[in-house]
Motif scaffolding. Structure first.
Motif, PDB file in Angstrom:
ATOM      1  N   LYS A   9       0.844  -1.185   0.000  1.00  0.00           N
ATOM      2  CA  LYS A   9       0.000   0.000   0.000  1.00  0.00           C
ATOM      3  C   LYS A   9       0.884   1.241   0.000  1.00  0.00           C
ATOM      4  N   ILE A  10       0.487   2.255  -0.769  1.00  0.00           N
ATOM      5  CA  ILE A  10       1.217   3.514  -0.855  1.00  0.00           C
ATOM      6  C   ILE A  10       0.250   4.642  -0.523  1.00  0.00           C
ATOM      7  N   SER A  11       0.538   5.401   0.513  1.00  0.00           N
ATOM      8  CA  SER A  11      -0.302   6.538   0.879  1.00  0.00           C
ATOM      9  C   SER A  11       0.117   7.759   0.062  1.00  0.00           C
ATOM     10  N   THR A  12      -0.838   8.399  -0.612  1.00  0.00           N
ATOM     11  CA  THR A  12      -0.484   9.531  -1.476  1.00  0.00           C
ATOM     12  C   THR A  12      -1.692  10.409  -1.775  1.00  0.00           C
ATOM     13  N   LEU A  13      -1.414  11.667  -2.063  1.00  0.00           N
ATOM     14  CA  LEU A  13      -2.448  12.588  -2.523  1.00  0.00           C
ATOM     15  C   LEU A  13      -2.538  12.613  -4.048  1.00  0.00           C
ATOM     16  N   ALA A  14      -1.680  11.874  -4.710  1.00  0.00           N
ATOM     17  CA  ALA A  14      -1.736  11.775  -6.172  1.00  0.00           C
ATOM     18  C   ALA A  14      -2.837  10.798  -6.573  1.00  0.00           C
ATOM     19  N   GLN A  15      -3.640  11.175  -7.530  1.00  0.00           N
ATOM     20  CA  GLN A  15      -4.680  10.289  -8.045  1.00  0.00           C
ATOM     21  C   GLN A  15      -4.169   9.677  -9.344  1.00  0.00           C
ATOM     22  N   CYS A  16      -4.004   8.384  -9.335  1.00  0.00           N
ATOM     23  CA  CYS A  16      -3.449   7.710 -10.515  1.00  0.00           C
ATOM     24  C   CYS A  16      -4.453   7.804 -11.672  1.00  0.00           C
ATOM     25  N   GLU A  23      -9.327  -1.537 -19.841  1.00  0.00           N
ATOM     26  CA  GLU A  23      -9.686  -2.710 -19.035  1.00  0.00           C
ATOM     27  C   GLU A  23      -9.030  -2.651 -17.655  1.00  0.00           C
ATOM     28  N   LYS A  24      -7.924  -1.920 -17.573  1.00  0.00           N
ATOM     29  CA  LYS A  24      -7.237  -1.759 -16.282  1.00  0.00           C
ATOM     30  C   LYS A  24      -6.968  -0.272 -16.062  1.00  0.00           C
ATOM     31  N   PRO A  25      -8.033   0.484 -15.797  1.00  0.00           N
ATOM     32  CA  PRO A  25      -7.869   1.942 -15.670  1.00  0.00           C
ATOM     33  C   PRO A  25      -7.128   2.324 -14.397  1.00  0.00           C
ATOM     34  N   ALA A  26      -6.615   3.534 -14.394  1.00  0.00           N
ATOM     35  CA  ALA A  26      -5.911   4.083 -13.232  1.00  0.00           C
ATOM     36  C   ALA A  26      -4.777   3.167 -12.804  1.00  0.00           C
ATOM     37  N   SER A  27      -3.975   2.741 -13.786  1.00  0.00           N
ATOM     38  CA  SER A  27      -2.858   1.851 -13.463  1.00  0.00           C
ATOM     39  C   SER A  27      -1.770   1.980 -14.531  1.00  0.00           C
ATOM     40  N   PHE A  28      -0.552   1.619 -14.149  1.00  0.00           N
ATOM     41  CA  PHE A  28       0.572   1.596 -15.086  1.00  0.00           C
ATOM     42  C   PHE A  28       1.650   0.690 -14.497  1.00  0.00           C
ATOM     43  N   GLU A  29       2.667   0.376 -15.305  1.00  0.00           N
ATOM     44  CA  GLU A  29       3.729  -0.522 -14.861  1.00  0.00           C
ATOM     45  C   GLU A  29       5.096   0.102 -15.118  1.00  0.00           C
ATOM     46  N   TYR A  39      -8.760   2.356  -5.001  1.00  0.00           N
ATOM     47  CA  TYR A  39     -10.094   2.042  -5.519  1.00  0.00           C
ATOM     48  C   TYR A  39     -10.411   3.026  -6.648  1.00  0.00           C
ATOM     49  N   PHE A  40     -10.871   2.515  -7.772  1.00  0.00           N
ATOM     50  CA  PHE A  40     -11.276   3.376  -8.871  1.00  0.00           C
ATOM     51  C   PHE A  40     -12.347   2.689  -9.695  1.00  0.00           C
ATOM     52  N   ASN A  41     -13.378   3.472 -10.085  1.00  0.00           N
ATOM     53  CA  ASN A  41     -14.281   3.042 -11.149  1.00  0.00           C
ATOM     54  C   ASN A  41     -14.774   4.288 -11.871  1.00  0.00           C
ATOM     55  N   TYR A  42     -15.289   4.100 -13.070  1.00  0.00           N
ATOM     56  CA  TYR A  42     -15.632   5.240 -13.919  1.00  0.00           C
ATOM     57  C   TYR A  42     -16.815   6.045 -13.379  1.00  0.00           C
ATOM     58  N   ARG A  43     -17.626   5.432 -12.520  1.00  0.00           N
ATOM     59  CA  ARG A  43     -18.793   6.144 -12.003  1.00  0.00           C
ATOM     60  C   ARG A  43     -18.427   7.001 -10.790  1.00  0.00           C
ATOM     61  N   LYS A  44     -17.658   6.423  -9.840  1.00  0.00           N
ATOM     62  CA  LYS A  44     -17.328   7.137  -8.602  1.00  0.00           C
ATOM     63  C   LYS A  44     -15.964   7.809  -8.640  1.00  0.00           C
ATOM     64  N   GLY A  45     -15.125   7.408  -9.591  1.00  0.00           N
ATOM     65  CA  GLY A  45     -13.807   8.018  -9.705  1.00  0.00           C
ATOM     66  C   GLY A  45     -12.791   7.435  -8.743  1.00  0.00           C
ATOM     67  N   TRP A  46     -11.924   8.297  -8.216  1.00  0.00           N
ATOM     68  CA  TRP A  46     -10.805   7.862  -7.376  1.00  0.00           C
ATOM     69  C   TRP A  46     -11.216   7.859  -5.911  1.00  0.00           C
ATOM     70  N   LEU A  47     -11.194   6.705  -5.289  1.00  0.00           N
ATOM     71  CA  LEU A  47     -11.570   6.557  -3.890  1.00  0.00           C
ATOM     72  C   LEU A  47     -10.361   6.052  -3.096  1.00  0.00           C
ATOM     73  N   GLY A  48     -10.170   6.625  -1.938  1.00  0.00           N
ATOM     74  CA  GLY A  48      -9.029   6.234  -1.117  1.00  0.00           C
ATOM     75  C   GLY A  48      -7.787   6.992  -1.524  1.00  0.00           C
ATOM     76  N   GLU A  49      -7.133   7.626  -0.585  1.00  0.00           N
ATOM     77  CA  GLU A  49      -5.923   8.397  -0.882  1.00  0.00           C
ATOM     78  C   GLU A  49      -4.709   7.472  -0.827  1.00  0.00           C
ATOM     79  N   ALA A  50      -4.687   6.515  -1.757  1.00  0.00           N
ATOM     80  CA  ALA A  50      -3.630   5.504  -1.745  1.00  0.00           C
ATOM     81  C   ALA A  50      -3.533   4.825  -3.098  1.00  0.00           C
ATOM     82  N   TRP A  51      -2.372   4.230  -3.332  1.00  0.00           N
ATOM     83  CA  TRP A  51      -2.143   3.337  -4.461  1.00  0.00           C
ATOM     84  C   TRP A  51      -1.801   1.965  -3.908  1.00  0.00           C
ATOM     85  N   ILE A  52      -1.708   1.000  -4.816  1.00  0.00           N
ATOM     86  CA  ILE A  52      -1.193  -0.307  -4.470  1.00  0.00           C
ATOM     87  C   ILE A  52      -0.152  -0.699  -5.525  1.00  0.00           C
TER      88      ILE A  52
END
Length: 299
Positions: A9-16, A23-29, A39-52
């Motif tokens: 888990k990564i705590s951040t104010l950046a929204q990926c 098919e795999k939005p809000a992600s990169f490698e 947490y992300f979906n197209y309806r609610k957007g970016w949830l949780g101030e964190a990445w994984i």
């Protein structure tokens, strides 16, 4: 060699917001580590101030796998810190390590906790009255020291404490050795010491974490003031976890957990959710604890 899946888990104010793959939005490698918003979906957007962050590492054991993962992740996150222009940190967050094919995994679970205060009594008031009358100690020492107490992070704290000590001893460099003692003085202010390296672009090495230099410097100063300024013990020299803070207070559990159904599938978010709702897995139908230890953060 074994394969280990590691999720951090990564705590951040950046929204990926990398949307290269619908098919795999809000992600990169990067460097074989996949980053995605918590947490992300197209309806609610970016949830949780964190990445994984997720990666599969080949190694002899889970410790070596995590060391390799952590080495790569540290380089990437420090660069994202510049590019993203906002808070990002993983060192104090939860992670999961799972060996391929096993129904046992290692979990480090971390959560925030409330700070515990310290008493300001008649002794502390007496110390304040003495310091307000003392003209030999420069104000700059107290300004730097307050900044050090109020800051978070090991390197900024040490650098600010060193600046405070330099302000205190600007008229008498031998006073640094008197306050710190020869051994601590050499490690901090000596040739190639921590202060010199941090001030001139060299970061910590592994030996720097063998001792908590922030606490060593802190108590050296407290002892000096009691002995040389107050001439009696007005500031406690036995405080546990000095320089306490409103933020950065954590408690953690390090556990080996086992799936009750025998399956060899673990996902960090699912495990954390189960851990939180089942009273540390006591009422969990999915997982049980094999062994664990609990720690409390220093601030």
């Amino acid at each position: 060699m074994n394969k280990y899946k590691i999720e951090q888990k990564i705590s951040t104010l950046a929204q990926c917001a990398v949307m290269e793959n619908r098919e795999k939005p809000a992600s990169f490698e990067v460097e074989k580590i996949k980053f995605s918003h918590w947490y992300f979906n197209y309806r609610k957007g970016w949830l949780g101030e964190a990445w994984i962050a997720t990666s599969v590492i080949e190694a002899k054991d889970y410790r070596k796998a995590f060391l390799e993962f952590n080495k790569k992740l540290s380089k990437i996150i420090s660069r994202i810190s510049l590019i993203g222009q906002c808070y990002i940190e993983y060192f104090t967050e939860s992670f999961l390590i799972h060996k391929e094919g096993s129904n046992i995994a290692f979990l480090r679970y971390v959560r925030d906790r409330r700070p515990v205060g310290l008493m300001f009594t008649e002794k502390e008031k007496e110390a304040l009255e003495i310091l307000m009358k003392n003209k030999s100690i420069p104000d700059e020492f107290f300004y730097y020291w307050k900044d050090a107490v109020n800051t978070l992070g090991y390197s900024p704290k040490i650098l600010l404490m060193c600046s405070a000590i330099e302000a205190l001893t600007s008229q008498d460099k031998n006073l640094q050795k008197k306050i710190l003692g020869n051994d601590l003085y050499k490690k901090v202010f000596g040739k190639g010491g921590i202060r010199h390296r941090l001030s001139h672009g060299s970061y910590f090495n592994e030996r720097d974490f063998s001792e908590n230099y922030a606490e060593l410097l802190h108590f050296a100063i407290i002892k000096y003031f009691n002995k040389e300024v107050f001439r009696k013990t007005l500031i406690s020299e036995k405080v546990k976890h000095p320089q306490r803070h409103f933020w950065g207070n954590k408690e953690e559990w390090r556990l080996f957990i086992e799936r009750k159904d025998g399956l060899s599938r673990f996902f960090l978010k699912e495990v954390i959710n189960e851990f939180e709702k089942s009273e540390l897995f006591k009422n969990s139908p999915k997982y049980k604890i094999v062994s664990f230890k609990k720690w409390t953060s220093k601030y």
